[in-house]
Design an enzyme around this catalytic site. Structure first.
Site, PDB file in Angstrom:
ATOM      1  N   TYR A 111       0.749  -0.835   0.343  1.00 22.95           N
ATOM      2  CA  TYR A 111      -0.125   0.187   0.051  1.00 22.95           C
ATOM      3  C   TYR A 111       0.917   0.969   0.119  1.00 22.95           C
ATOM      4  O   TYR A 111       0.102   2.381  -0.898  1.00 22.95           O
ATOM      5  CB  TYR A 111      -1.373   0.209   1.013  1.00 22.95           C
ATOM      6  N   ASN A 135     -12.805   3.008  -6.354  1.00 26.11           N
ATOM      7  CA  ASN A 135     -11.050   3.694  -6.150  1.00 26.11           C
ATOM      8  C   ASN A 135     -10.733   3.876  -4.649  1.00 26.11           C
ATOM      9  O   ASN A 135     -11.658   4.609  -3.476  1.00 26.11           O
ATOM     10  CB  ASN A 135     -11.241   4.365  -7.890  1.00 26.11           C
ATOM     11  N   VAL A 136      -9.563   3.483  -4.557  1.00 28.90           N
ATOM     12  CA  VAL A 136      -8.974   4.130  -3.304  1.00 28.90           C
ATOM     13  C   VAL A 136      -8.368   5.287  -3.310  1.00 28.90           C
ATOM     14  O   VAL A 136      -7.562   6.151  -2.298  1.00 28.90           O
ATOM     15  CB  VAL A 136      -8.278   3.047  -2.508  1.00 28.90           C
ATOM     16  N   HIS A 194     -14.242   1.453  -0.815  1.00 31.33           N
ATOM     17  CA  HIS A 194     -13.662   0.031  -0.173  1.00 31.33           C
ATOM     18  C   HIS A 194     -12.062   0.768   0.307  1.00 31.33           C
ATOM     19  O   HIS A 194     -11.557   0.615   0.301  1.00 31.33           O
ATOM     20  CB  HIS A 194     -13.611  -0.408  -1.819  1.00 31.33           C
ATOM     21  N   THR A 227     -16.173  -0.117 -14.759  1.00 29.63           N
ATOM     22  CA  THR A 227     -16.569  -1.528 -13.762  1.00 29.63           C
ATOM     23  C   THR A 227     -16.277  -2.323 -14.480  1.00 29.63           C
ATOM     24  O   THR A 227     -16.795  -2.329 -16.008  1.00 29.63           O
ATOM     25  CB  THR A 227     -17.510  -0.718 -13.010  1.00 29.63           C
TER      26      THR A 227
END
Length: 231
Positions: free
Chosen positions: A53, A89-90, A106, A173
């Site tokens: 991450y 999306n993050v 998310h 998506t």
């Protein structure tokens, strides 16, 4: 006022240099998702999870919003429409593109979460698995990301918006990840029109009333221009 619910996936950020699950040589292919995207993986090797991450966060910080993000921000600022943006999306490219109050179902790379007490705070650019939680002081910090097997955020708000929307639009998506893949059928059941904007048809393409295929930086601004030009 027209209620429009917009769901975005990885395809809206791909042209900003943020890879999707399906990229052959992207960051995702370098890791086993069971090791970096599950609570069990975090318990086994938190350092590996943070490395993954931290790399994604660095990629995000060095990326810029594209024309699709900016077009959606422009649409949201039009007072004739109530625009709810839900993203899988993050990254924070919607916000940097001018959108506000985006529902990150998310989670977000910009957030940190204590795996022990549930406290949340802004994530630093590089997270350390030994860094203590600012609340309970335990070294249980993790990215504030929804991993496989965990409940997505904002589901009550999303279901409410799906029930009120007159138009549901899915952008970039795959239609493979639930519960988001089921939103189109829920919107249809509530009487909404449905539109897919995608590079290629999604797995649930047959449930949309209409589709426009092509890169998000082309299809999204063109659609937004049409909406804003309408009386």
């Amino acid at each position: 006022m027209t209620d429009i619910l917009i769901l975005t996936g990885a395809g809206v950020s791909a042209e900003s240099g943020l890879g999707t699950f399906r990229d052959e040589d992207g960051l995702w292919t370098q890791y086993d998702l069971n090791d970096v995207c599950t609570p069990e993986g975090f318990a086994r090797n938190p350092e590996l999870v943070h490395d993954f991450y931290n790399a994604r966060r660095d990629n995000c910080l060095n990326s810029a919003p594209n024309a699709a993000h900016e077009a959606l921000g422009r649409l949201q600022r039009d007072s004739r429409h109530k625009i709810t943006i839900v993203t899988q999306n993050v990254d924070d490219l919607h916000e940097r593109g001018g959108a506000a109050e985006v529902l990150h179902m998310h989670g977000a790379l910009s957030g940190a979460l204590c795996h022990s007490c549930g406290a949340r705070w802004p994530a630093p650019p590089v997270m350390d698995p030994l860094a203590p939680c600012p609340e309970c002081r335990l070294p249980e910090t993790r990215p504030d990301i929804v991993w496989f097997g965990e409940m997505p955020h904002y589901m009550d708000e999303i279901h409410r918006a799906l029930g009120q929307a007159s138009l549901f639009v899915a952008i970039g998506t795959s239609g493979n990840v639930y519960p988001a893949a089921g939103f189109v059928s829920e919107a249809r059941a509530a009487g909404a029109r449905t539109l897919e904007l995608n590079l290629e048809p999604s797995s649930v393409a047959g449930q949309f009333d209409a589709a426009r295929l092509g890169p998000a930086t082309r299809t999204v601004p063109a659609w937004v221009d049409e909406v804003l030009a309408a009386e």
